[in-house]
Structure formats: C-alpha cells, structure tokens
Design a protein around this motif. Structure first.
Motif, short mmCIF file in Angstrom:
data_model
loop_
_atom_site.label_atom_id
_atom_site.label_comp_id
_atom_site.label_asym_id
_atom_site.label_seq_id
_atom_site.Cartn_x
_atom_site.Cartn_y
_atom_site.Cartn_z
N PHE A 183 97.70 84.21 -11.81
CA PHE A 183 96.25 84.08 -11.74
C PHE A 183 95.84 82.82 -10.96
O PHE A 183 94.66 82.58 -10.75
CB PHE A 183 95.64 84.04 -13.13
CG PHE A 183 95.59 85.39 -13.81
CD1 PHE A 183 96.22 86.50 -13.29
CD2 PHE A 183 94.90 85.54 -14.99
CE1 PHE A 183 96.17 87.73 -13.92
CE2 PHE A 183 94.83 86.77 -15.64
CZ PHE A 183 95.46 87.87 -15.10
N THR A 184 96.82 82.04 -10.52
CA THR A 184 96.54 80.84 -9.75
C THR A 184 95.97 81.21 -8.38
O THR A 184 96.55 82.04 -7.68
CB THR A 184 97.82 79.98 -9.59
OG1 THR A 184 98.35 79.71 -10.87
CG2 THR A 184 97.54 78.70 -8.84
N GLU A 185 94.84 80.60 -8.03
CA GLU A 185 94.15 80.87 -6.76
C GLU A 185 93.80 82.34 -6.58
O GLU A 185 93.62 82.81 -5.46
CB GLU A 185 95.00 80.39 -5.57
CG GLU A 185 95.28 78.91 -5.56
CD GLU A 185 94.06 78.05 -5.23
OE1 GLU A 185 93.15 78.53 -4.55
OE2 GLU A 185 94.03 76.91 -5.68
N LEU A 186 93.71 83.07 -7.66
CA LEU A 186 93.41 84.51 -7.62
C LEU A 186 91.95 84.71 -7.23
O LEU A 186 91.04 84.30 -7.94
CB LEU A 186 93.69 85.13 -8.99
CG LEU A 186 93.45 86.63 -9.14
CD1 LEU A 186 94.34 87.43 -8.20
CD2 LEU A 186 93.71 87.05 -10.59
N TRP A 211 87.09 90.71 4.41
CA TRP A 211 87.58 90.73 3.04
C TRP A 211 88.87 89.93 2.93
O TRP A 211 89.70 89.94 3.85
CB TRP A 211 87.83 92.16 2.58
CG TRP A 211 86.58 92.87 2.19
CD1 TRP A 211 85.77 93.61 3.00
CD2 TRP A 211 85.99 92.89 0.89
NE1 TRP A 211 84.70 94.10 2.28
CE2 TRP A 211 84.81 93.67 0.98
CE3 TRP A 211 86.33 92.34 -0.33
CZ2 TRP A 211 83.99 93.90 -0.11
CZ3 TRP A 211 85.51 92.55 -1.42
CH2 TRP A 211 84.36 93.33 -1.31
N PHE A 212 89.06 89.26 1.80
CA PHE A 212 90.29 88.56 1.52
C PHE A 212 90.73 88.88 0.09
O PHE A 212 89.90 89.16 -0.77
CB PHE A 212 90.15 87.04 1.72
CG PHE A 212 89.16 86.38 0.81
CD1 PHE A 212 89.54 85.90 -0.43
CD2 PHE A 212 87.84 86.25 1.21
CE1 PHE A 212 88.61 85.30 -1.27
CE2 PHE A 212 86.90 85.65 0.38
CZ PHE A 212 87.29 85.18 -0.87
N ALA A 213 92.03 88.89 -0.12
CA ALA A 213 92.63 89.11 -1.44
C ALA A 213 93.82 88.17 -1.51
O ALA A 213 94.73 88.26 -0.68
CB ALA A 213 93.06 90.57 -1.59
N GLN A 214 93.80 87.26 -2.48
CA GLN A 214 94.84 86.24 -2.51
C GLN A 214 95.24 85.85 -3.93
O GLN A 214 94.47 86.01 -4.86
CB GLN A 214 94.37 84.98 -1.79
CG GLN A 214 93.30 84.22 -2.55
CD GLN A 214 92.91 82.92 -1.89
OE1 GLN A 214 92.77 82.87 -0.67
NE2 GLN A 214 92.76 81.88 -2.68
N CYS A 215 96.45 85.34 -4.04
CA CYS A 215 96.93 84.71 -5.27
C CYS A 215 98.23 83.98 -4.94
O CYS A 215 98.75 84.07 -3.84
CB CYS A 215 97.14 85.72 -6.38
SG CYS A 215 98.59 86.77 -6.21
#
Length: 156
Positions: free
Chosen positions: A135-138, A148-152
C-alpha cells in the motif's frame, strides 16, 4: 532492477492504438512501479508490465500461454494492489513470467488476461523475486494532462 527503467509499450495501453508506458521510481529498499496510459485500464496493464520489468526484460518473455484473473475491491487503489498481487501469486505458483496484459474494469471489478511463459533461468535471467504489492505510494488517478497513472511499491 533493470537499467532500462522506462519504456514505451506499443503493445499495451488499454485502448487500440493508444500507446502507454511504464517506469520505475525510487523507494528505499523496495521498487516503485508505475503504469501510465490514456485509460485507467491501460495504466493497470502498464503497472503489470513495470512489475515484470523489475524481474526481467519484458521483451524476453514470450506470450505463449494465457491465464485469466478476476479481482474485486472497494476502490481503484486496492484493486491495483489486488491485481498485482494476483499476478505475483500466478508467477510464483505457475513459475511463469508475463509480458502481455488485457484488463477490463467495471465498478471496481477487474477481469483480465495475462499472457506469458514458464521461467527460463538462462534466457530470462531473473534479477529479483517480487514478493508482493504494498500500500506504500499506492495511487490511481489522472495527472493534469489527463494521463492515467497506477502505482505502488513492490516488495522484492
């Protein structure tokens, strides 16, 4: 982590003809993965590609076998973590790597296909094992330009 930390991916991106890209970002002991595309589904696909790139060069992974995945979550961020963790589970239990992804999302329900092949230690030369998406930087969203961006951060 591979030296080539960002790459355009004309094979993904969520929408026909809409290229996307993936990249890594700095994080203490683990590795951040980020997918960027014109659509949220494309960003999820690119985040998965970035995760493959943590392990090996995605261009070395042939899209020979297909697996189907289904995830459901209360929001898009948790859905991203669940999606990446589902892929990690499949990589670990099937001893496979994936290089092509097709994601469909409707109301926080993800149905996807991933194509790949069994790990070949000589050809793929896996750099690390990804243990889990955290869940870090999620974050999942759109930047000021509408991308759009999707990151973790993934635990390696």
């Amino acid at each position: 982590m591979r030296e080539n930390c960002a790459q355009d991916n004309p094979a993904g991106g969520g929408e026909a003809g809409a290229p996307g890209r993936w990249e890594h970002f700095e994080h203490r002991a683990d590795i951040g993965v980020r997918g960027l595309a014109a659509s949220m589904t494309g960003a999820f696909e690119q985040a998965a590609m970035a995760m493959t790139a943590v392990i090996t060069d995605p261009a070395l992974v042939e899209a020979r076998g297909r697996i189907d995945l289904h995830c459901q979550a209360p929001d898009d961020e948790i859905l991203l973590a669940d999606w990446l963790n589902a892929l990690i589970f499949e990589m670990a239990t099937r001893r496979m790597l994936f290089s092509r992804f097709e994601v469909h999302i409707d109301n926080h329900i993800l149905d996807a296909a991933a194509w790949g092949e069994p790990v070949n230690e000589t050809r793929h030369q896996p750099a690390v094992e990804v243990k889990g998406a955290t869940f870090t930087e999620l974050k999942v969203g759109q930047d000021s330009g509408g991308m759009w961006f999707a990151q973790c951060v993934v635990d390696v």
